[in-house]
Scaffold this motif. Sequence first.
Motif, short mmCIF file in Angstrom:
data_model
loop_
_atom_site.label_atom_id
_atom_site.label_comp_id
_atom_site.label_asym_id
_atom_site.label_seq_id
_atom_site.Cartn_x
_atom_site.Cartn_y
_atom_site.Cartn_z
N GLY A 14 55.21 63.04 7.71
CA GLY A 14 56.85 61.73 7.77
C GLY A 14 56.39 60.56 7.30
O GLY A 14 57.07 59.70 7.69
N PHE A 20 58.77 50.81 6.41
CA PHE A 20 59.09 50.70 7.70
C PHE A 20 59.89 49.68 7.78
O PHE A 20 59.64 48.52 7.63
N VAL A 21 60.84 50.39 8.54
CA VAL A 21 62.52 49.06 9.29
C VAL A 21 62.07 48.76 10.69
O VAL A 21 61.56 49.15 11.58
N GLY A 50 63.95 63.54 14.61
CA GLY A 50 63.94 62.79 13.29
C GLY A 50 63.97 61.28 14.32
O GLY A 50 64.83 60.36 12.75
N GLY A 52 62.17 58.73 14.89
CA GLY A 52 61.38 57.59 14.22
C GLY A 52 60.27 57.38 15.72
O GLY A 52 59.70 56.67 15.05
N LYS A 53 60.29 58.34 16.23
CA LYS A 53 58.95 58.37 17.57
C LYS A 53 57.78 57.98 16.27
O LYS A 53 56.59 57.10 16.83
N THR A 54 57.52 59.32 15.69
CA THR A 54 56.09 59.43 15.13
C THR A 54 55.65 57.31 14.38
O THR A 54 54.81 57.60 14.29
N LEU A 55 56.83 57.49 13.93
CA LEU A 55 56.67 56.27 12.48
C LEU A 55 56.46 55.28 13.51
O LEU A 55 56.15 54.40 13.31
N PHE A 243 67.23 59.06 11.71
CA PHE A 243 66.53 58.14 10.82
C PHE A 243 66.32 59.65 9.97
O PHE A 243 66.55 59.10 8.39
N ARG A 244 66.01 60.33 10.19
CA ARG A 244 65.49 61.42 8.44
C ARG A 244 66.25 61.79 8.75
O ARG A 244 66.16 62.38 7.13
N GLN A 247 67.17 59.61 5.08
CA GLN A 247 66.17 59.76 4.68
C GLN A 247 66.57 60.70 3.28
O GLN A 247 66.71 60.73 2.28
#
Length: 282
Positions: A14, A20-21, A50, A52-55, A243-244, A247
Amino acid sequence: MPHRLDDLIDDAPGRPDLDFVFTKQHRRFAEFADACRRERYIGVCYGPPGVGKTLSARQYTRWDEIGDWLAGGWMQPGDRGPDALDDAHSVLWTPTVTVTPRQLDQQVPILCRRFSAVVSQHRDPDGAGPGRFTRDMWNVQLLIVDEADRLKPGGLEQLRDYFDRHPIGLILIGMPGLEKRLARYPQLYSRVGFAHRYEPLSADELRFVLTHHWQRLGLTLSAEDFTDTEAVAAVARITNGNFRLVQRLFAQITRILDINQLTTVTSEVVQAARDALVIGQP
Ligand SMILES: Nc1ncnc2c1ncn2[C@@H]1O[C@H](COP(=O)(O)OP(=O)(O)OP(=O)(O)O)[C@@H](O)[C@H]1O
Ligand SMILES: [Mg+2]
């Protein structure tokens, strides 16, 4: 070969198609991670798919730079690696879906040691080099485990044991419900110092993100413009700040503008984009 390092470091899942925001949620995550690292506690971070945890975890650990570097093979004497290693302190590990406690027992220690050795060499490139790992090379302050829902009881117990034997904080990231599941393991649970719920984007943040998207299309989002306001409201309604979904919706919006040679994002365009999407319930 379960312990080859390039097997341990996945490709960036992902990876964002938008820079990145730095959202408020990310700042809250970073504060939470700092606290777990400082206090050497176990922290649980949970939130719907989705958001944004991983990011956030990748950004916090600078894993795009460091993970790639770690996966890239052994360092030569004198190699310094990326600048992100200057103040690197945290490791990100993502178990595979079928991970066994035995694999965990191999992968996590190798990853932490390799990270530590690389950080040591970065800070002292003319030193002896990684060679044999020694205790004073230890540089991991925090281990973040993404997709922790995949761990079975044996894996969780293994992690708890690793945590006990090393001077680290530990964060488990997963879906809502993870925090309740962990309560069934009293030994692990008694070490949990913090729980953190990762929330979707607030209305203001969504507007901020949409402003970026509008700019990428060469447009300006205006609060005074009724069409814009309506389009933003439509995006908010459809995505609920996920977020996902934002996008994915925007990928469709861009396509629809292109195909129809339009230059304005209207609520009709947003709706058409939504109709083209298969949306699972986040
Ligand atoms: N801070 C951010 N800046 C830019 N894009 C982001 C940000 N956070 C999330 N995204 C976008 O949302 C998508 C999903 O984010 P991410 O993979 O981190 O979610 P997640 O919470 O880990 O979901 P899951 O529970 O499914 O693993 C990313 O691929 C990216 O497109
Ligand atoms: Mg994730």
